[in-house]
Design an enzyme around this catalytic site. Structure first.
Site, PDB file in Angstrom:
ATOM      1  N   HIS A  11       0.946  -1.274   0.051  1.00  0.00           N
ATOM      2  CA  HIS A  11      -0.025  -0.089   0.020  1.00  0.00           C
ATOM      3  C   HIS A  11       0.976   1.086   0.022  1.00  0.00           C
ATOM      4  CE1 HIS A  11      -4.004   1.970   1.252  1.00  0.00           C
ATOM      5  NE2 HIS A  11      -3.411   2.961   1.095  1.00  0.00           N
ATOM      6  N   ASP A  15       2.072   9.659  -5.320  1.00  0.00           N
ATOM      7  CA  ASP A  15       2.049  10.887  -4.959  1.00  0.00           C
ATOM      8  C   ASP A  15       2.473  11.236  -3.401  1.00  0.00           C
ATOM      9  OD1 ASP A  15      -0.305  10.128  -4.197  1.00  0.00           O
ATOM     10  OD2 ASP A  15      -1.564  11.742  -5.178  1.00  0.00           O
ATOM     11  N   HIS A 194     -10.018   1.043  -0.332  1.00  0.00           N
ATOM     12  CA  HIS A 194      -9.795   2.132   0.958  1.00  0.00           C
ATOM     13  C   HIS A 194     -11.082   1.999   1.718  1.00  0.00           C
ATOM     14  CE1 HIS A 194      -6.274   3.709  -0.860  1.00  0.00           C
ATOM     15  NE2 HIS A 194      -5.613   4.386   0.259  1.00  0.00           N
ATOM     16  N   GLU A 197     -10.974   3.963   7.403  1.00  0.00           N
ATOM     17  CA  GLU A 197      -9.918   4.687   7.707  1.00  0.00           C
ATOM     18  C   GLU A 197     -10.629   6.132   8.243  1.00  0.00           C
ATOM     19  OE1 GLU A 197      -8.000   6.479   4.273  1.00  0.00           O
ATOM     20  OE2 GLU A 197      -6.137   6.928   5.624  1.00  0.00           O
TER      21      GLU A 197
HETATM   22 ZN   LIG Z   1      -3.875   4.948   0.924  1.00  0.00          ZN
END
Ligand SMILES: [Zn+2]
Length: 329
Positions: A11, A15, A194, A197
């Site tokens: 992961h 950028d 994702h 989170e």
């Molecule tokens: Zn991530």
């Protein structure tokens, strides 16, 4: 006793992995001016220790992204990031990026994919690519294009190997992307999402129902024991990224970081950096961080690496090679 000194990175956002040195090199080859003062450049690239908000965290992506808006810049970024983490003990990595974020100077999504492929061909590190769709408003077509590109370029190893969904989880709920992943599934595309989170266990449940091989973060899965049970039942791997979770405040009390708990509960946990440039970390440091913070044991490190091999989007042949290299065979 098992000592993790070689690593697998599953992961990593391109950028988010641009260090000051890499930024300078990318600026040099593209004639882009950067602040001459190293301290000032550092400040633009890295999150302050007391980072207060996700917005402050996201601001750090602007400069690295601006350096990857040409084929040359993007290809070279891939090569430099790969060489950098290889020197830190990583022996296999999956790089992710959103092709739709690289069009500021006219690159098409396909140009961006081809540039990244060129980059992985120019490094000695074994790298595969994950293409990210983005959570957001009004980018449905761009996401469809990314999906089509994953299908077009999909290989088992040595190129584009999977799809992801990234972006503002709290603003654009996972549920909104059900159809996108139904299509990916129909097309036989492997994917990670994702989730868990910036949003809680419900987001993980929604993502898990889409049938992913892995979930990015999933750190908040434990808020609901049923979600933990669902992840176990479906054999979904978690890509955990502790320093990132601390900096974005996904986890407030890091002394109770749930990684060891999840391991004990039989979840398929892996350990990763997420945005190593912005966070100022390395994968080796994430292992040391977990040793110090939550007492990660050598046996648990071995399990984490075994999980990483098993969960990697790569061929059985590469997995066998990784097991040998890591002393797991
Ligand atoms: Zn991530």
């Amino acid at each position: 006793m098992y000592k993790a000194n070689r690593f697998i990175e599953l992961h990593l956002h391109l950028d988010g992995a641009v260090t000051a040195d890499i930024a300078r090199e990318l600026a040099r080859i593209q004639d882009i001016r950067l602040p001459e003062d190293d301290g000032e450049l550092e400040k633009m690239l890295t999150v302050p220790a007391d980072c207060g908000s996700l917005n402050e965290f996201l601001r750090c992506f602007r400069l690295p992204l601006s350096l990857m808006q040409t084929r040359e810049g993007l290809a070279e970024a891939v090569r430099l990031i790969a060489d950098n983490i290889r020197s830190q003990g990583v022996i296999y990595a999956e790089f992710r990026f959103a092709p739709q974020l690289h069009g500021e100077k006219g690159m098409s999504q396909e140009d961006a994919v081809q540039a990244a492929l060129k980059g992985i061909g120019e490094t000695d590190l074994k790298v595969n690519l994950i293409l990210c769709c983005m959570r957001g408003e009004g980018n449905e077509e761009a996401n469809e294009e990314t999906l089509a590109l994953v299908k077009k370029y999909l290989v088992e190893d040595g190129g584009v190997v999977a799809m992801d969904l990234a972006g503002a989880e709290a603003l654009f709920p996972t549920e909104k992307y059900r159809e996108l992943f139904a299509k990916a599934r129909q097309m036989g595309i492997p994917y990670t999402i994702h989730a868990g989170e910036a949003a809680g266990a419900d987001s993980v449940r929604a993502a898990a129902e889409f049938g992913p091989a892995r979930i990015g973060h999933g750190v908040r899965s434990g808020e609901d024991p049923e979600v933990v049970a669902l992840l176990k039942e479906k054999g979904i791997f978690l890509e955990m990224c502790p320093t990132s979770n601390r900096q974005t405040h996904a986890v407030e009390d890091m002394s109770r970081y749930p990684l060891p708990d999840y391991l004990r509960q039989g979840l398929l946990v892996t350990l990763n950096t997420d945005d190593m440039g912005i966070e100022g970390t390395t994968l080796a440091e994430e292992f040391r961080y977990m040793e110090q913070l939550v007492g990660l044991t050598p046996a648990q490190e071995q399990t984490i690496l075994e999980n990483a091999v098993n969960g990697a989007f790569t061929s059985e042949e590469t997995k066998d090679w990784l097991r040998k290299e890591l002393g797991l065979a």
